[in-house]
Scaffold this active site. Structure first.
Site, short mmCIF file in Angstrom:
data_model
loop_
_atom_site.label_atom_id
_atom_site.label_comp_id
_atom_site.label_asym_id
_atom_site.label_seq_id
_atom_site.Cartn_x
_atom_site.Cartn_y
_atom_site.Cartn_z
N GLU A 1 1.63 -8.00 -5.18
CA GLU A 1 2.55 -7.74 -6.29
C GLU A 1 3.73 -8.25 -5.95
O GLU A 1 4.93 -7.97 -6.65
CB GLU A 1 2.20 -5.98 -5.99
CG GLU A 1 3.04 -5.33 -7.17
CD GLU A 1 2.65 -3.97 -7.19
OE1 GLU A 1 1.58 -3.45 -6.95
OE2 GLU A 1 3.53 -3.15 -7.54
N HIS B 1 -6.54 -3.87 -8.82
CA HIS B 1 -5.24 -4.60 -8.79
C HIS B 1 -5.26 -5.39 -10.00
O HIS B 1 -6.12 -6.32 -10.04
CB HIS B 1 -5.17 -5.11 -7.15
CG HIS B 1 -3.81 -5.44 -6.82
ND1 HIS B 1 -3.13 -6.53 -7.61
CD2 HIS B 1 -3.00 -5.12 -5.77
CE1 HIS B 1 -1.85 -6.78 -6.92
NE2 HIS B 1 -1.87 -5.93 -5.92
N ARG C 1 -2.45 4.77 -6.83
CA ARG C 1 -1.52 4.39 -5.78
C ARG C 1 -0.41 3.49 -6.07
O ARG C 1 -0.86 2.57 -6.75
CB ARG C 1 -2.22 3.84 -4.56
CG ARG C 1 -1.33 3.79 -3.57
CD ARG C 1 -2.46 3.22 -2.11
NE ARG C 1 -2.90 1.99 -2.25
CZ ARG C 1 -2.44 0.59 -2.28
NH1 ARG C 1 -1.20 0.85 -1.76
NH2 ARG C 1 -3.08 -0.19 -2.30
N PHE D 1 9.16 -3.35 -6.01
CA PHE D 1 7.79 -3.07 -6.30
C PHE D 1 7.36 -2.21 -7.40
O PHE D 1 8.20 -1.44 -7.72
CB PHE D 1 7.11 -2.57 -4.92
CG PHE D 1 6.01 -3.52 -4.25
CD1 PHE D 1 6.32 -4.72 -3.92
CD2 PHE D 1 4.57 -3.23 -4.22
CE1 PHE D 1 5.33 -5.60 -3.49
CE2 PHE D 1 3.71 -3.85 -3.73
CZ PHE D 1 3.84 -5.27 -3.31
N HIS E 1 -9.66 -2.95 -5.82
CA HIS E 1 -8.65 -2.99 -4.42
C HIS E 1 -8.70 -1.82 -3.57
O HIS E 1 -8.54 -1.98 -2.42
CB HIS E 1 -7.29 -3.44 -5.11
CG HIS E 1 -6.33 -3.77 -4.05
ND1 HIS E 1 -6.33 -4.49 -3.23
CD2 HIS E 1 -4.99 -2.86 -3.72
CE1 HIS E 1 -5.40 -4.79 -2.25
NE2 HIS E 1 -4.46 -3.75 -2.73
N GLN F 1 -8.85 1.80 -7.84
CA GLN F 1 -7.60 1.01 -8.17
C GLN F 1 -8.11 -0.36 -8.21
O GLN F 1 -8.64 -0.98 -7.43
CB GLN F 1 -6.25 1.09 -7.24
CG GLN F 1 -5.35 0.14 -7.43
CD GLN F 1 -3.82 0.44 -6.79
OE1 GLN F 1 -3.71 -0.03 -5.72
NE2 GLN F 1 -3.15 1.12 -7.38
N ARG G 1 0.10 -0.15 -11.30
CA ARG G 1 -0.94 -1.19 -11.20
C ARG G 1 -1.97 -0.67 -12.35
O ARG G 1 -2.87 -1.74 -12.71
CB ARG G 1 -1.70 -1.13 -9.88
CG ARG G 1 -0.68 -1.80 -8.89
CD ARG G 1 -1.32 -1.63 -7.30
NE ARG G 1 -0.67 -2.48 -6.31
CZ ARG G 1 -0.70 -2.43 -5.40
NH1 ARG G 1 -1.83 -1.91 -4.60
NH2 ARG G 1 0.10 -3.23 -4.37
N LEU H 1 -6.76 -11.31 -3.28
CA LEU H 1 -5.49 -10.54 -3.68
C LEU H 1 -4.16 -11.64 -3.77
O LEU H 1 -4.23 -12.64 -3.24
CB LEU H 1 -5.22 -9.50 -2.78
CG LEU H 1 -3.95 -8.71 -3.20
CD1 LEU H 1 -4.41 -7.85 -4.35
CD2 LEU H 1 -3.66 -7.56 -2.04
#
Lengths: 250, 583
Positions: free
Chosen positions: B254, B237, B385, B122, B350, B235, B285, B251
């Site tokens: 990821e 995304h 994050r 990730f 996000h 954030q 991100r 969404l």
């Protein structure tokens, strides 16, 4: 960019009211490309009926909140695309039929939560090393895809037509029990509960639940039938019956 | 006077029933106190259910080199070194135990060949670290916790909105709210309260967040005198759906990139080469979101203003097995078969890194008896994050909040309920029915336009000031919104209340953003494009002033222990760009 969809309107008939009284109210909604029924309901809320009650959360078929009956069929509204309907005809949206209506499209599904409480929880085998092969968890993972939209509960005729709710747990919870019973490391036995308290015998495998499942879980073939077979094997196997009679075991 | 209300009494009241709330309730209950759990939706529908990619924990099942130290290092780099170090440390150390615990409670993660919990790559994680179940990890987690929780004697209050935290002097004494179904009010008496209400994304036009995410917990805490930190860090995304219009913002996990998906622009270039040649598509991100935005601004975007994300080279069977819900999401909602060709994606609001300021070990805020865990709490993730660190945050700090809230309840008696507080809150919530202003949905749309345009991915002093001015007008409008219908299950009325919270937090974002004159993590200032290491010593602090005004200030970042500094030494090159903490 001129899209052919912009030109169109869709007509909706939406149930407005509570458990004792209500009627279908007509709304007209301009159609955008890719629109789903839930978008139309939101449009109505924003522009015509701000107090229209509807449940929704993710708008992506992951939470199972926006179940309703669209043209008489149990559906997730977030997954029901307008271009799958004939927009020359009205689209009818009503709350799920098998549960008491609270208001408009929201109904009281609390019974399901009560059923869930009675299921014996996951009980791991003692001293397990927690090694499980993927092929052994594949079928359990299928059951765990359930998003609790309760469309299967709504469509099941044992609940919908015969309202055997207190005696019958319904397909959603047979799926949950299947996920526990077939877990490679679970040690509990739920067969007697299934047979007695959950009334799995009432199901006569018409597969209506499987047809409406938005997660494509093979509820009847993969969960209910194998569970019924286990019950038959345990309680109705003639040799085991004799054995039980002689030794007085359950 | 209180007789006219429905009253429930618990040792610990948990508000919010996503991953953090459920985990807190389970822990408190296991610690032998009575627990009430309040949620705005039905149980099991909270935002956790939408988490897709996985839960980050250094189990080292796939990459044997992984350790809590590496997880900590990655998290700190992701957060650009203004994270609460202690939280990041506890998180990295405790996450593996929490994942195993989920498995012991019945979660069924995907497996390695040896039959252990499988882990995937990730963004920003050096090693394969995310335990997962295809792309529906959040569902697995919430159902596991839900099914564990229902057998513990926790009282669950579904579809109930809390509008005020009650206090006796400094101490928390309970909460006041209404049933969504009937509109009737309810009082919860409690010795301690855990906020686990999640985030705030509904104030942005393009967002992956549901209607519930309206900064309720942040506003409840703020109004109760707690401090908020890091509010400027929102954030975006990088990969949300962008076409057709109805699905924009939803969404796209990821995990698509984690499983080998690649981003390209309209020239077919893998543009991440220009922005982060080392990590490429699996950069953090903030970087990927800015890259997609910039590609579009410079005319290299996809047809509908995003980028192309392609996983089809992995083959249909693999894609359907590892990303089943993405396959269905695109097929059902956008007529795109992701096993055959690319999807179109673009940034979507996000997650909020900021939130209630808490003590790392106990998750308690500066208000005695008020705890916060999960997205509503700030500090753990710093300025940005990492994917997968949210689910682990929920269970690590959810457990801690539940534990310490129950300890607090054991040591303290029930504080008094202040009738005046209840009266004023009741009046505030009902007053909307007497208004004659605008439709609350119209004001909400104005708010979304304002925040999206002015406090989005890239920011300038001018734009943020515009937002602050606009917000003061919207605040007035929002007080006057007109409600139609009765108090029974009335979403328009619910929106009227939620709007107040969203506007409060929007102001907190804007005021924190204008204060931070540098670019760091998710906060990108065009007028201050670089990070300033000197600004790594403080976090933005927001609290309610004595005259009802919003007070903006700075809180020092807690000093890092010698042991943790040693851990970061291996990463000195990256650290020094953002912070002087190793000097």
């Amino acid at each position: 960019m001129a899209s052919p969809y912009r030109m169109k309107n869709a007509k909706f008939k939406v149930y407005r009211g509570n458990a004792s009284e209500g009627q279908e109210v007509e709304y007209t909604v301009p159609v955008e490309e890719g629109m789903v029924v839930l978008d139309a309901i939101h449009y109505i809320q924003k522009n015509q009926a701000p107090d229209l009650a509807v449940r929704w959360n993710c708008k992506a078929a992951k939470c199972g909140s926006c179940s309703a009956e669209v043209n008489g069929k149990p559906k997730l509204m977030c997954k029901s695309r307008l271009d799958d309907f004939n927009l020359d005809e009205e689209i009818n949206v009503r709350p799920m039929k098998s549960f008491p209506i609270i208001k408009d499209l929201a109904c009281d599904v609390s019974w399901n939560y009560e059923v869930n409480k009675k299921i014996k929880p996951f009980t791991p085998k003692e001293n397990t090393n927690w090694i499980m092969k993927q092929r052994d968890v594949d079928r359990v993972q299928e059951f765990r895809k359930c998003i609790e939209c309760f469309a299967c509960q709504n469509v099941c005729h044992v609940i919908r037509d015969h309202d055997l709710k207190p005696k019958f747990a319904g397909p959603r919870f047979f799926v949950r029990v299947a996920g526990l019973e077939m877990h490679p490391l679970d040690a509990a036995d739920r067969l007697s509960d299934l047979k007695n308290d959950m009334g799995i015998g009432f199901c006569n495998i018409t597969k209506c639940c499987t047809e409406v499942c938005p997660e494509d879980i093979h509820i009847t073939d993969n969960a209910i039938i194998p569970l019924k077979e286990r019950i038959v094997d345990k309680y109705y196997d003639p040799f085991k019956m004799i054995f039980r009679k002689i030794f007085g075991m359950q | 006077m209180l007789d006219r209300f429905e009253i429930h009494e618990h040792d610990v009241l948990v508000i919010g029933a996503g991953g953090a709330g459920l985990r807190a309730a389970i822990e408190a209950s296991a610690n032998g106190v009575s627990v009430g759990l309040v949620c705005k939706s039905l149980l099991g529908k909270a935002h956790t259910v939408m988490a897709e990619g996985g839960i980050a924990a250094a189990l080292a099942n796939v990459d044997k080199e992984d350790s809590w130290q590496t997880h900590f290092t990655d998290t700190m780099f992701g957060g650009k070194y203004i994270n609460n170090f202690k939280m990041a440390e506890l998180h990295a150390k405790e996450a593996p135990e929490r994942v195993h615990e989920l498995e012991h409670w019945g979660a069924v993660f995907d497996r390695t060949n040896e039959g252990k919990i499988l882990q995937r790559a990730f963004g920003g994680h050096k090693y394969k670290r995310l335990s997962h179940v295809g792309d529906r990890t959040g569902l697995e987690m919430i159902r596991t916790l839900q099914d564990k929780g229902v057998h513990m004697g926790i009282d669950v209050y579904m579809e109930c909105t809390v509008t005020k935290l009650l206090k006796d002097g400094d101490r928390i004494s309970g909460a006041f709210g209404y049933w969504r179904e009937t509109g009737k009010f309810v009082i919860f008496k409690a010795k301690s309260v855990v906020l686990a209400t999640g985030g705030m994304g509904k104030m942005y036009k393009i967002t992956s967040n549901s209607w519930e995410y309206t900064a309720d917990g942040q506003a409840l805490a703020y109004n109760a005198g707690a401090e908020l930190i890091d509010c400027e860090f929102i954030q975006f995304h990088p990969t949300g759906m962008i076409w057709p219009p109805g699905v924009s913002g939803i969404l796209v996990t990821e995990a698509v990139r984690g499983e080998g998906g690649t981003l390209t622009n309209n020239k077919g270039e893998r543009f991440m080469e220009r922005y982060d040649p080392k990590l490429m598509d699996l950069s953090t991100r903030d970087v990927v979101a800015r890259a997609i935005y910039t590609e579009n601004k410079e005319g290299r975007g996809s047809v509908h203003g995003g980028a192309y994300l392609d996983i089809s080279h992995k083959g249909a069977d693999y894609v359907k097995k590892k990303l089943p819900s993405m396959y269905h999401q695109f097929k059902d909602l956008a007529d795109v078969d992701i096993t055959k060709g690319p999807m179109e994606v673009g940034p979507t609001c996000h997650y909020s890194m900021g939130g209630v300021r808490v003590e790392a070990e106990t998750a308690m805020s500066c208000v005695p008896g008020l705890f916060a865990a999960g997205e509503v709490a700030g500090g753990m993730h710093g300025a940005n994050r990492l994917g997968g660190n949210s689910l682990s945050d929920l269970v690590v700090f959810g457990r801690r909040a539940g534990l310490y809230a129950s300890e607090f309840a054991k040591k303290n008696s029930q504080a008094k309920i202040n009738e005046k507080e209840i009266e004023s809150s009741e009046k505030e919530v009902i007053s909307f029915f007497e208004n004659s202003g605008e439709n609350p949905y119209a004001v909400h749309m104005d708010l979304q336009d304002l925040m999206q345009a002015n406090v989005g991915i890239f920011r300038t002093e001018n734009d943020i000031q515009k937002a602050i001015n606009g917000l003061s007008k919207l605040k007035e409008k929002a007080k006057k919104v007109k409600i139609e219908g009765s108090r029974m299950y009335n979403p328009g009325w619910h929106m009227a209340y939620d709007l107040q919270n969203m506007i409060m937090y929007s102001e907190a974002i804007a005021r924190s953003a204008i204060q931070r004159k540098e670019s760091r993590g998710a906060h990108s200032r065009i007028d201050y494009p670089d990070p300033n290491p000197d600004d790594a010593t403080w976090t933005s602090l927001i609290k309610l002033g004595t005259n009802g005004e919003m007070v903006v200030g700075k809180a020092p970042v807690i000093p890092m222990s010698k042991e943790l500094k040693e851990v970061l030494k291996n990463d000195e090159g990256r650290v020094s760009k953002y912070s002087n903490l190793l000097k």
